[in-house]
Design a protein around this motif. Structure first.
Motif, PDB file in Angstrom:
ATOM      1  N   LEU A  95       0.828  -1.212   0.000  1.00 26.54           N
ATOM      2  CA  LEU A  95       0.000   0.000   0.000  1.00 26.54           C
ATOM      3  C   LEU A  95       0.862   1.262   0.000  1.00 26.54           C
ATOM      4  O   LEU A  95       0.578   2.220  -0.734  1.00 26.54           O
ATOM      5  CB  LEU A  95      -0.945   0.010   1.200  1.00 26.54           C
ATOM      6  N   ASP A  96       1.913   1.278   0.819  1.00 22.86           N
ATOM      7  CA  ASP A  96       2.810   2.440   0.869  1.00 22.86           C
ATOM      8  C   ASP A  96       3.418   2.719  -0.505  1.00 22.86           C
ATOM      9  O   ASP A  96       3.492   3.864  -0.948  1.00 22.86           O
ATOM     10  CB  ASP A  96       3.930   2.240   1.895  1.00 22.86           C
ATOM     11  N   ASN A  97       3.873   1.659  -1.184  1.00 19.82           N
ATOM     12  CA  ASN A  97       4.463   1.837  -2.509  1.00 19.82           C
ATOM     13  C   ASN A  97       3.417   2.278  -3.522  1.00 19.82           C
ATOM     14  O   ASN A  97       3.699   3.126  -4.380  1.00 19.82           O
ATOM     15  CB  ASN A  97       5.159   0.560  -2.971  1.00 19.82           C
ATOM     16  N   ILE A 108      -4.427 -18.340  -0.466  1.00 16.66           N
ATOM     17  CA  ILE A 108      -4.901 -16.948  -0.485  1.00 16.66           C
ATOM     18  C   ILE A 108      -3.939 -16.124  -1.329  1.00 16.66           C
ATOM     19  O   ILE A 108      -2.717 -16.253  -1.201  1.00 16.66           O
ATOM     20  CB  ILE A 108      -5.034 -16.372   0.949  1.00 16.66           C
ATOM     21  N   CYS A 109      -4.471 -15.315  -2.213  1.00 19.23           N
ATOM     22  CA  CYS A 109      -3.670 -14.417  -3.051  1.00 19.23           C
ATOM     23  C   CYS A 109      -4.130 -12.994  -2.756  1.00 19.23           C
ATOM     24  O   CYS A 109      -5.324 -12.711  -2.751  1.00 19.23           O
ATOM     25  CB  CYS A 109      -3.871 -14.726  -4.521  1.00 19.23           C
ATOM     26  N   ILE A 110      -3.183 -12.114  -2.513  1.00 12.10           N
ATOM     27  CA  ILE A 110      -3.486 -10.718  -2.234  1.00 12.10           C
ATOM     28  C   ILE A 110      -2.824  -9.881  -3.313  1.00 12.10           C
ATOM     29  O   ILE A 110      -1.649 -10.059  -3.620  1.00 12.10           O
ATOM     30  CB  ILE A 110      -2.998 -10.317  -0.828  1.00 12.10           C
ATOM     31  N   SER A 111      -3.596  -8.964  -3.865  1.00 11.14           N
ATOM     32  CA  SER A 111      -3.119  -8.152  -4.968  1.00 11.14           C
ATOM     33  C   SER A 111      -3.362  -6.673  -4.668  1.00 11.14           C
ATOM     34  O   SER A 111      -4.430  -6.309  -4.176  1.00 11.14           O
ATOM     35  CB  SER A 111      -3.891  -8.560  -6.231  1.00 11.14           C
ATOM     36  N   VAL A 112      -2.352  -5.846  -4.941  1.00 14.05           N
ATOM     37  CA  VAL A 112      -2.499  -4.396  -4.842  1.00 14.05           C
ATOM     38  C   VAL A 112      -2.137  -3.844  -6.216  1.00 14.05           C
ATOM     39  O   VAL A 112      -1.040  -4.068  -6.709  1.00 14.05           O
ATOM     40  CB  VAL A 112      -1.590  -3.797  -3.751  1.00 14.05           C
ATOM     41  N   ILE A 113      -3.097  -3.143  -6.820  1.00 11.82           N
ATOM     42  CA  ILE A 113      -2.898  -2.591  -8.162  1.00 11.82           C
ATOM     43  C   ILE A 113      -3.049  -1.075  -8.078  1.00 11.82           C
ATOM     44  O   ILE A 113      -4.057  -0.580  -7.573  1.00 11.82           O
ATOM     45  CB  ILE A 113      -3.914  -3.177  -9.160  1.00 11.82           C
ATOM     46  N   ASP A 114      -2.033  -0.375  -8.555  1.00  4.33           N
ATOM     47  CA  ASP A 114      -2.087   1.085  -8.532  1.00  4.33           C
ATOM     48  C   ASP A 114      -2.027   1.618  -9.957  1.00  4.33           C
ATOM     49  O   ASP A 114      -1.972   0.851 -10.911  1.00  4.33           O
ATOM     50  CB  ASP A 114      -0.967   1.666  -7.663  1.00  4.33           C
ATOM     51  N   GLN A 115      -2.026   2.926 -10.087  1.00  9.91           N
ATOM     52  CA  GLN A 115      -2.018   3.569 -11.398  1.00  9.91           C
ATOM     53  C   GLN A 115      -0.652   4.167 -11.723  1.00  9.91           C
ATOM     54  O   GLN A 115      -0.535   5.008 -12.605  1.00  9.91           O
ATOM     55  CB  GLN A 115      -3.091   4.672 -11.436  1.00  9.91           C
ATOM     56  N   GLY A 116       0.379   3.710 -10.998  1.00 10.33           N
ATOM     57  CA  GLY A 116       1.727   4.218 -11.226  1.00 10.33           C
ATOM     58  C   GLY A 116       2.344   3.653 -12.494  1.00 10.33           C
ATOM     59  O   GLY A 116       1.772   2.796 -13.175  1.00 10.33           O
ATOM     60  N   LYS A 117       3.542   4.113 -12.787  1.00  8.46           N
ATOM     61  CA  LYS A 117       4.251   3.728 -14.002  1.00  8.46           C
ATOM     62  C   LYS A 117       4.602   2.249 -14.010  1.00  8.46           C
ATOM     63  O   LYS A 117       4.651   1.618 -15.052  1.00  8.46           O
ATOM     64  CB  LYS A 117       5.525   4.568 -14.125  1.00  8.46           C
ATOM     65  N   TYR A 160      -8.218 -13.247  -2.890  1.00  4.97           N
ATOM     66  CA  TYR A 160      -9.011 -14.336  -3.457  1.00  4.97           C
ATOM     67  C   TYR A 160      -8.283 -15.656  -3.219  1.00  4.97           C
ATOM     68  O   TYR A 160      -7.096 -15.682  -2.894  1.00  4.97           O
ATOM     69  CB  TYR A 160      -9.271 -14.103  -4.950  1.00  4.97           C
ATOM     70  N   ILE A 161      -9.006 -16.742  -3.412  1.00  4.32           N
ATOM     71  CA  ILE A 161      -8.445 -18.081  -3.252  1.00  4.32           C
ATOM     72  C   ILE A 161      -8.144 -18.623  -4.648  1.00  4.32           C
ATOM     73  O   ILE A 161      -9.004 -18.603  -5.526  1.00  4.32           O
ATOM     74  CB  ILE A 161      -9.431 -19.013  -2.513  1.00  4.32           C
ATOM     75  N   ASP A 162      -6.918 -19.100  -4.856  1.00  8.34           N
ATOM     76  CA  ASP A 162      -6.549 -19.617  -6.167  1.00  8.34           C
ATOM     77  C   ASP A 162      -6.935 -21.093  -6.311  1.00  8.34           C
ATOM     78  O   ASP A 162      -7.531 -21.680  -5.403  1.00  8.34           O
ATOM     79  CB  ASP A 162      -5.063 -19.377  -6.458  1.00  8.34           C
ATOM     80  N   ALA A 163      -6.581 -21.692  -7.440  1.00  6.46           N
ATOM     81  CA  ALA A 163      -6.948 -23.082  -7.739  1.00  6.46           C
ATOM     82  C   ALA A 163      -6.330 -24.081  -6.758  1.00  6.46           C
ATOM     83  O   ALA A 163      -6.880 -25.172  -6.551  1.00  6.46           O
ATOM     84  CB  ALA A 163      -6.543 -23.432  -9.168  1.00  6.46           C
ATOM     85  N   GLN A 164      -5.219 -23.717  -6.128  1.00  9.49           N
ATOM     86  CA  GLN A 164      -4.570 -24.601  -5.146  1.00  9.49           C
ATOM     87  C   GLN A 164      -5.025 -24.303  -3.720  1.00  9.49           C
ATOM     88  O   GLN A 164      -4.390 -24.724  -2.760  1.00  9.49           O
ATOM     89  CB  GLN A 164      -3.043 -24.493  -5.229  1.00  9.49           C
ATOM     90  N   ASP A 165      -6.100 -23.531  -3.570  1.00  4.99           N
ATOM     91  CA  ASP A 165      -6.679 -23.172  -2.278  1.00  4.99           C
ATOM     92  C   ASP A 165      -5.731 -22.315  -1.430  1.00  4.99           C
ATOM     93  O   ASP A 165      -5.683 -22.422  -0.221  1.00  4.99           O
ATOM     94  CB  ASP A 165      -7.124 -24.419  -1.499  1.00  4.99           C
TER      95      ASP A 165
END
Length: 181
Positions: free
Chosen positions: A125-127, A150-159, A143-148
């Protein structure tokens, strides 16, 4: 070598909370507002930043122990959506209206080391805040992937990170040159 690495992590991880503590201390010193509600908001933010510093210091010291002795995680059950909401709420409080946050996660209990996960997510989040344009949106999802897992994703609008630097991202203390990011 270990002492140098410890100092590197301290400077890298502690900059944001220290900046918050400094700016809020300055605001309180100047008594910008006589409104008790505004003052209480600044005090709450200051206390939150101090607590974050204490947690980071404890983890940094713990990291030194990890590298020198046997170490186990402190796994516990907690709701991932509640954790994401807590961290995003804190990030939004610390950054005012400079960014908009959107969470996409189901309420799901997971077993993990909550404190280590907090450090990881706060770093992301800081980045995202640091390298995104003002007023942009930051998306965080779990979200939970196919191998059960947990996957956490942070998507920003940076370069983003240059292709040639991506292999370095998971190196200890890697920091991309701010000029190119």
């Amino acid at each position: 070598v270990a002492q140098k690495q410890f100092l590197q992590i301290v400077t890298h991880e502690f900059r944001t909370p220290l900046a918050v503590i400094q700016s809020l201390g300055d605001l309180l010193e100047l008594e910008v507002s006589n409104d008790p509600q505004v003052r209480q908001k600044h005090i709450a933010r200051l206390k939150s930043a101090v607590q974050r510093m204490a947690n980071l210091l404890n983890k940094a010291l713990g990291q030194e122990r990890i590298e020198t002795t046997f170490w186990r995680t402190n796994a516990a059950w907690f709701d991932i959506k509640a954790l994401l909401q807590e961290l995003v709420s804190e990030a939004a409080r610390l950054n005012g209206d400079s960014r908009r946050f959107r969470i996409n996660s189901m309420s799901r209990r997971i077993q993990a080391d909550r404190e280590l996960l907090i450090i990881c997510i706060n770093n992301l989040l800081d980045n995202a805040i640091k390298f995104s344009p003002a007023q942009s949106e930051i998306f965080i999802s779990a979200y939970i992937d196919a191998q059960d897992r947990i996957c956490i994703s942070v998507i920003d609008q940076g370069k983003g990170i240059e292709e040639q630097d991506r292999c370095k991202v998971f190196g200890k203390y890697y920091r991309q040159d701010a000029q190119t990011n």
